[in-house]
Design an enzyme around this catalytic site. Structure first.
Site, PDB file in Angstrom:
ATOM      1  N   ARG A  67      -3.201  -4.557   1.582  1.00 25.04           N
ATOM      2  CA  ARG A  67      -3.239  -3.260   2.252  1.00 25.04           C
ATOM      3  C   ARG A  67      -4.537  -2.540   1.955  1.00 25.04           C
ATOM      4  O   ARG A  67      -5.068  -2.638   0.845  1.00 25.04           O
ATOM      5  CB  ARG A  67      -2.095  -2.360   1.770  1.00 25.04           C
ATOM      6  CG  ARG A  67      -0.735  -2.904   2.059  1.00 25.04           C
ATOM      7  CD  ARG A  67       0.359  -2.027   1.469  1.00 25.04           C
ATOM      8  NE  ARG A  67       1.644  -2.680   1.583  1.00 25.04           N
ATOM      9  CZ  ARG A  67       2.119  -3.559   0.715  1.00 25.04           C
ATOM     10  NH1 ARG A  67       1.421  -3.854  -0.358  1.00 25.04           N
ATOM     11  NH2 ARG A  67       3.270  -4.139   0.899  1.00 25.04           N
ATOM     12  N   SER A 105      -2.806  -7.726  -8.107  1.00 19.57           N
ATOM     13  CA  SER A 105      -1.502  -8.066  -8.700  1.00 19.57           C
ATOM     14  C   SER A 105      -1.468  -9.417  -9.401  1.00 19.57           C
ATOM     15  O   SER A 105      -0.483 -10.155  -9.274  1.00 19.57           O
ATOM     16  CB  SER A 105      -0.425  -8.057  -7.622  1.00 19.57           C
ATOM     17  OG  SER A 105      -0.776  -7.279  -6.562  1.00 19.57           O
ATOM     18  N   ASP A 117      -1.355  -3.745 -10.160  1.00 19.14           N
ATOM     19  CA  ASP A 117      -0.504  -2.987  -9.228  1.00 19.14           C
ATOM     20  C   ASP A 117       0.579  -2.179  -9.950  1.00 19.14           C
ATOM     21  O   ASP A 117       0.959  -1.097  -9.501  1.00 19.14           O
ATOM     22  CB  ASP A 117       0.101  -3.893  -8.149  1.00 19.14           C
ATOM     23  CG  ASP A 117       0.887  -5.067  -8.715  1.00 19.14           C
ATOM     24  OD1 ASP A 117       0.771  -5.337  -9.925  1.00 19.14           O
ATOM     25  OD2 ASP A 117       1.609  -5.713  -7.942  1.00 19.14           O
TER      26      ASP A 117
HETATM   27  P1  ADP Z   1       3.336  -7.854  -2.212  1.00 21.34           P
HETATM   28  O1  ADP Z   1       4.280  -8.443  -3.196  1.00 21.34           O
HETATM   29  O2  ADP Z   1       2.541  -8.860  -1.479  1.00 21.34           O
HETATM   30  O3  ADP Z   1       2.531  -6.740  -2.756  1.00 21.34           O
HETATM   31  P2  ADP Z   1       5.482  -6.368  -1.006  1.00 21.34           P
HETATM   32  O4  ADP Z   1       5.625  -5.458  -2.152  1.00 21.34           O
HETATM   33  O5  ADP Z   1       5.532  -5.758   0.369  1.00 21.34           O
HETATM   34  O6  ADP Z   1       4.187  -7.246  -1.031  1.00 21.34           O
HETATM   35  O7  ADP Z   1       6.652  -7.426  -1.111  1.00 21.34           O
HETATM   36  C1  ADP Z   1       6.805  -8.413  -0.161  1.00 21.34           C
HETATM   37  C2  ADP Z   1       7.956  -9.258  -0.604  1.00 21.34           C
HETATM   38  O8  ADP Z   1       9.155  -8.480  -0.603  1.00 21.34           O
HETATM   39  C3  ADP Z   1       8.229 -10.401   0.329  1.00 21.34           C
HETATM   40  O9  ADP Z   1       7.511 -11.544  -0.101  1.00 21.34           O
HETATM   41  C4  ADP Z   1       9.718 -10.619   0.177  1.00 21.34           C
HETATM   42  O10 ADP Z   1       9.938 -11.511  -0.875  1.00 21.34           O
HETATM   43  C5  ADP Z   1      10.249  -9.280  -0.232  1.00 21.34           C
HETATM   44  N1  ADP Z   1      10.920  -8.657   0.909  1.00 21.34           N
HETATM   45  C6  ADP Z   1      10.364  -8.120   2.002  1.00 21.34           C
HETATM   46  N2  ADP Z   1      11.308  -7.679   2.849  1.00 21.34           N
HETATM   47  C7  ADP Z   1      12.491  -7.954   2.273  1.00 21.34           C
HETATM   48  C8  ADP Z   1      13.867  -7.770   2.629  1.00 21.34           C
HETATM   49  N3  ADP Z   1      14.216  -7.215   3.779  1.00 21.34           N
HETATM   50  N4  ADP Z   1      14.797  -8.171   1.760  1.00 21.34           N
HETATM   51  C9  ADP Z   1      14.456  -8.752   0.593  1.00 21.34           C
HETATM   52  N5  ADP Z   1      13.203  -8.973   0.206  1.00 21.34           N
HETATM   53  C10 ADP Z   1      12.241  -8.580   1.022  1.00 21.34           C
HETATM   54 MG    MG Z   2       2.295  -5.246  -4.048  1.00 24.81          MG
END
Ligand code: ADP
Ligand code: MG
Length: 522
Positions: free
Chosen positions: A128, A196, A249
């Site tokens: 992001r 992260s 993060d």
């Molecule tokens: P990042 O970990 O890349 O920083 P996020 O915090 O947005 O990104 O987390 C994304 C992760 O969250 C996805 O890989 C998935 O495992 C989990 N996730 C996203 N949407 C859902 C959902 N509706 N239910 C459960 N887990 C979810």
């Molecule tokens: Mg994240």
């Protein structure tokens, strides 16, 4: 024909509980190769179905026992984590599990920060870019962001390719800056970088990658200054953006929590693709710190708790399979039981075994169950959240995602119970981790001094971020309930989990601002 009933067990052949309740089915049973469960040959479809469901139920029961997380076990997990935390603070490499990385962030945001700041948040799945216009007095005048999925090939490519991609995306975003913000295209800008992955920081704006996690593997970037690599890529993009704070993060999330929920925020926790946590430690407790102690007397420590492991972790065969198939076998056991990248895979492995050993879905094993990552955590959470009597959403997910058609209610019930089991275990283990940190900083634990309910409780806020925590509601409920059970409701402490949406990115921008502000006033 008569039916022979054998003793079955989940993990070893020949030992276990005798099967009951199938005797009315006129079927011939033969030993299945691994589980020792009765198999059906030449049975009527109905008897077939009964035996299948019964066998599957037995396997699920065994898995439930192996994956159980009763409170005493969670307390053991928490204590084991505290032990590793202490060892990791004592000396460099004191714990071979927890890195306990000092963050170099001394000045958490106060709310006085002003100006236009950017952040780049590189997660495990998403990346992001954010723009924050801070008005001082705790005000955010405007906030814009853009989220982009990281192309898979960049996760296992070269550092240059990854950072060029990120820098170019940031550059394009900077170019959309609103003219009302009184910017000039060649203006110098500052950004916080929320990263992260484990980094050994050398200052608030430099640090070396120790290792990659969550499916990333970019060997040529290891051991090098991550900010320099990013800064070089930004220069190649022709823009003048200075990375003035490099933050994990979790640290960004904690900083965002401080801005919103004030000084009771002591912990930042991520439950997204991966999982991790940081907390505010007394600086003198960080024995391995050889530099001058910060004036604040406090230091933010990034646990890198994804790599925590303990014999108390309630593992199943599916965890071994997931670990074996990962890019980092043997590492990140806690993360692999708790976080979004893995929950879908754990359930898939369990379903595959049920399909193979209990013929849960009929004589042929559905092909999709053999395909890695075919069931994602968002599907698992969708199944888990289905509380309808016919489990219609479960049927839809099985049909659309796993191409398993025309399922019976019994099959759907079994699939639902696996998702519940894996979600429950993940949420409760995450709670145990937080409980360990709370104990370490004296904000949870036994009520030694006879706390009177009339007295004011000591409140702690945990700033939370990550897609798993945000979207997987049953998981979140299990986690919150377990934490309340562990902390207790009649004692001197209370704990609140607060979702800090986009917390890591916002916090990184805030830290860029507080760092910039401090630099100017120095
Ligand atoms: P990042 O970990 O890349 O920083 P996020 O915090 O947005 O990104 O987390 C994304 C992760 O969250 C996805 O890989 C998935 O495992 C989990 N996730 C996203 N949407 C859902 C959902 N509706 N239910 C459960 N887990 C979810
Ligand atoms: Mg994240």
């Amino acid at each position: 024909m008569s039916m022979t009933v054998e003793r079955v067990s989940l993990f070893s052949r020949g030992a276990g509980v005798t099967m009951h309740g199938l005797l009315s089915a006129r079927v011939q049973c033969v030993r299945s190769p691994w589980w020792g469960l009765p198999k059906v040959a030449g049975a009527t479809p109905n008897a077939n179905r009964v035996v299948r469901v019964h066998n599957a139920d037995r396997l699920v029961h065994g898995l439930r026992l192996a994956a159980a997380t009763p409170l005493p076990l969670l307390r053991q997990v928490a204590d084991a984590l505290v032990g590793e935390m202490c060892a990791g603070l004592e000396e460099e490499g004191g714990s071979d599990q927890l890195k306990m990385l000092p963050s170099y962030v001394e000045n958490l945001p106060t709310g006085d920060e002003e100006g236009l700041f950017y952040a780049v948040d590189l997660g495990g799945t998403n990346f992001r870019v954010l723009r924050l216009h801070l008005g001082g007095k705790g005000q955010v005048l405007s906030q814009e962001s853009k989220e982009i999925a990281i192309p898979r090939e960049l996760m296992v490519g070269t550092g240059k390719d990854l950072f060029d991609f990120i820098a170019n995306t940031l550059a394009t975003f900077v170019d959309t800056e609103d003219i009302l913000l009184d910017s000039k295209s060649n203006k110098h800008r500052e950004a916080g970088f929320a990263f992260s992955f484990p980094v050994r920081q050398t200052s608030v704006k430099s640090g070396n990658v120790i290792q990659w996690t969550k499916g990333f593997k970019i060997d040529d970037a290891i051991g090098k200054d991550i900010v320099k690599q990013f800064q070089d890529a930004i220069s190649r993009s022709g823009h003048d953006v200075e990375i003035s704070a490099l933050v994990n993060d979790t640290v960004g999330t904690l900083a965002g929590g401080r801005y919103n929920f004030q000084e009771e925020t002591m912990i930042g926790c991520i439950l997204g693709t991966g999982t991790n946590a940081c907390y505010v430690e007394r600086a003198d407790a960080v024995k391995k710190w050889k530099e001058a102690l910060p004036k604040s007397g406090e230091m933010v420590i990034n646990l890198e708790w994804g790599n925590f492991r303990s014999p108390w972790l309630p593992r199943t065969f599916a965890d071994d399979e997931v670990d074996k198939e990962s890019v980092n076998p043997g590492d990140q056991w806690f993360e692999k039981m708790v976080s979004g990248m893995y929950l879908g895979e754990i359930v898939r492995h369990m379903l595959l075994r049920l399909a193979e050993e209990a013929t849960l879905f009929g004589d042929t094993v559905p092909e999709k169950l053999r395909e890695q990552q075919s069931l994602e955590t968002k599907h698992v959470s969708k199944i888990h959240a289905d509380i309808s009597s016919e489990l219609q959403t479960v049927a839809t997910v099985l049909h659309e995602v796993l191409r398993i058609h025309d399922t019976t209610l019994e099959q759907r019930r079994i699939v639902h119970s696996l998702c519940d089991m894996v979600g429950q275990r993940g949420g409760r283990l995450a709670a145990a981790g937080l409980y360990g940190i709370l104990k370490k900083i004296g904000r949870a634990g036994p009520n030694k001094n006879g706390f009177a309910l009339s007295r004011q409780k000591k409140t702690t806020v945990v700033a939370m971020d990550g897609g798993l925590y945000e979207h997987h509601h049953p998981y979140r409920k299990y986690m919150e309930d377990a934490l309340q059970e562990l902390v207790g409701t009649n004692g001197p402490y209370e704990v609140f989990l607060r979702l800090q949406n986009d917390g890591s990115g916002i916090g990184a921008a805030l830290l860029a601002a507080s760092h910039s502000r401090h630099r100017q006033t120095e």
